[in-house]
Enzyme design. Structure first.
Site, PDB file in Angstrom:
ATOM      1  N   TYR A 106      10.808   3.881 -13.841  1.00 33.64           N
ATOM      2  CA  TYR A 106      11.670   4.170 -12.697  1.00 33.64           C
ATOM      3  C   TYR A 106      12.852   5.007 -13.177  1.00 33.64           C
ATOM      4  O   TYR A 106      13.799   4.507 -13.766  1.00 33.64           O
ATOM      5  CB  TYR A 106      12.173   2.889 -12.033  1.00 33.64           C
ATOM      6  N   HIS A 117       2.423  -2.512 -16.808  1.00 33.35           N
ATOM      7  CA  HIS A 117       2.541  -1.879 -15.488  1.00 33.35           C
ATOM      8  C   HIS A 117       1.196  -1.363 -14.974  1.00 33.35           C
ATOM      9  O   HIS A 117       0.862  -1.503 -13.797  1.00 33.35           O
ATOM     10  CB  HIS A 117       3.549  -0.730 -15.567  1.00 33.35           C
ATOM     11  N   ARG A 120       5.570  -0.250   2.209  1.00 34.72           N
ATOM     12  CA  ARG A 120       6.418   0.900   1.823  1.00 34.72           C
ATOM     13  C   ARG A 120       7.342   1.344   2.962  1.00 34.72           C
ATOM     14  O   ARG A 120       7.648   2.518   3.112  1.00 34.72           O
ATOM     15  CB  ARG A 120       5.553   2.069   1.339  1.00 34.72           C
ATOM     16  N   GLY A 121       7.754   0.358   3.769  1.00 32.35           N
ATOM     17  CA  GLY A 121       8.679   0.625   4.870  1.00 32.35           C
ATOM     18  C   GLY A 121       8.000   0.771   6.218  1.00 32.35           C
ATOM     19  O   GLY A 121       8.657   0.702   7.259  1.00 32.35           O
ATOM     20  N   PHE A 122       6.661   0.950   6.215  1.00 38.26           N
ATOM     21  CA  PHE A 122       5.952   1.165   7.475  1.00 38.26           C
ATOM     22  C   PHE A 122       6.053  -0.049   8.387  1.00 38.26           C
ATOM     23  O   PHE A 122       6.188   0.088   9.611  1.00 38.26           O
ATOM     24  CB  PHE A 122       4.481   1.492   7.200  1.00 38.26           C
ATOM     25  N   GLY A 137       7.679   1.610  11.299  1.00 34.91           N
ATOM     26  CA  GLY A 137       6.561   2.256  11.963  1.00 34.91           C
ATOM     27  C   GLY A 137       6.468   3.734  11.626  1.00 34.91           C
ATOM     28  O   GLY A 137       7.095   4.213  10.679  1.00 34.91           O
TER      29      GLY A 137
END
Length: 345
Positions: free
Chosen positions: A62, A129, A212-214, A218
């Site tokens: 990251y 990872h 992932r925020g969806f 939306g």
């Protein structure tokens, strides 16, 4: 929805105890647009710790490296003892290409570098990872076992590992946690990976529990993607799939309205109701979103509501792959047999 107290849970069978919800820190520094202001992110991390969310998740990729440095700064002044710190090794971006390494020399060098960046003597949970498919998992695990014996790491984790890799790794040294993508729009891990973890007493850490925020925003989410946001290239967010996937969000939103909570809280509550061995690690860069995520702990779902959500989020409910191209996911995570490796050597 008012926030509930953040409970503690046992993660795995080796003694690690964490907050029942964690904080994914990736988006503060990488992959979801430009890095966010350091001062604001440190304030968010401090707020999380004060709220009782003490399980912090990062990785050396990251940034690369900048997210670990950020956490190191945030934990100065005595806060280290209040958190469970998880980081990862083995995924590298080199010359625009992904590379995976699990050879012993690299494992050790990566761990030493993470310890230095984080400013700590020991990492609580150290994940591989991505799985290096060129060498037996037993070789990688052998070096991780040495790092445990030396006190440099306390517990070992795997991320995006196949069921067979999990079994083989666990036979070398107990695996404390497997990190996997699990949410109402990523349920494929329920077939084999989750049952394998439960059979072996391995904790489950759910990354991207909000899709992932969806599952928060939306389809309108795509309008806010900044330059450098990796989601721009993910198949599920492409126009040909997004219109289909909208239906899932709309149904989740309808149920959330009846429950008087947000769709994000409902999606997180669904993960929490999977069992006491599951810890979701939603990421955010805003304190108000963090508070909303903690509010999910107050959302109680009946068996009927769970069934309704699962019917909406069936295997064919979402169109598009999780990642673009080959991202070394658990589907490709099998490593060569140790016996053949030894014979070749």
């Amino acid at each position: 929805m008012a926030a509930a107290a953040v409970k503690r849970i046992k993660l795995g069978s080796q003694g690690l105890e964490v907050s029942t919800q964690g904080l994914g820190c990736m988006g503060m520094s990488a992959f979801y647009g430009p890095p966010k202001p350091e001062e604001d992110m440190i304030a968010l991390i401090h707020h999380a710790i004060n709220t009782g969310v003490t399980f912090l998740d990062t990785s050396d990729i990251y940034g690369p490296h900048t997210n670990e440095i950020l956490l190191g700064k945030a934990l100065k002044g005595g806060l280290r003892q209040k958190v469970e710190l998880a980081t990862k090794f083995g995924a590298i971006f080199k010359d625009g290409k992904g590379e995976i390494r699990g050879d012993p020399a690299y494992v050790r060098a990566a761990c030493e570098a993470s310890l230095q960046r984080l400013g700590v003597d020991s990492i609580d949970l150290y994940y591989q990872h991505r799985i290096d498919t060129t060498i037996p998992t037993e070789i990688t695990m052998g070096e991780l076992k040495k790092l445990v014996e030396e006190g440099k790491i306390k517990y070992i984790g795997l991320s995006e590992a196949s069921a067979s890799t999990i079994r083989r790794a666990h036979a070398v040294h107990p695996i404390t946690a497997v990190q996997l993508e699990w949410s109402l729009w990523s349920r494929d891990v329920e077939a084999e990976i989750v049952p394998t973890c439960r059979e072996l007493g391995i904790g489950i850490v759910a990354y991207s529990p909000l899709g992932r925020g969806f599952l928060s925003s939306g389809p309108k989410l795509v309008q806010n993607f900044e330059e450098g946001d990796s989601r721009k290239h993910m198949p599920r967010f492409q126009p040909e799939n997004l219109e289909h996937n909208r239906k899932l969000f709309e149904r989740v939103n309808e149920i959330a309205a009846k429950k008087q909570c947000t769709p994000a809280q409902l999606a997180l509550a669904w993960i929490h109701h999977q069992g006491e061995d599951v810890c979701p690690i939603p990421g955010t860069t805003k304190i108000e979103n963090f508070n909303q995520n903690v509010g999910a702990l107050s959302v109680k779902l009946t068996p009927q509501e769970m069934s309704e959500l699962e019917a909406i989020a069936s295997a064919d409910a979402v169109k598009g792959a999780r990642y673009e191209g080959n991202m070394f996911t658990y589907e490709q995570a099998n490593t060569p047999p140790l016996a053949s490796w030894k014979a070749a050597a």
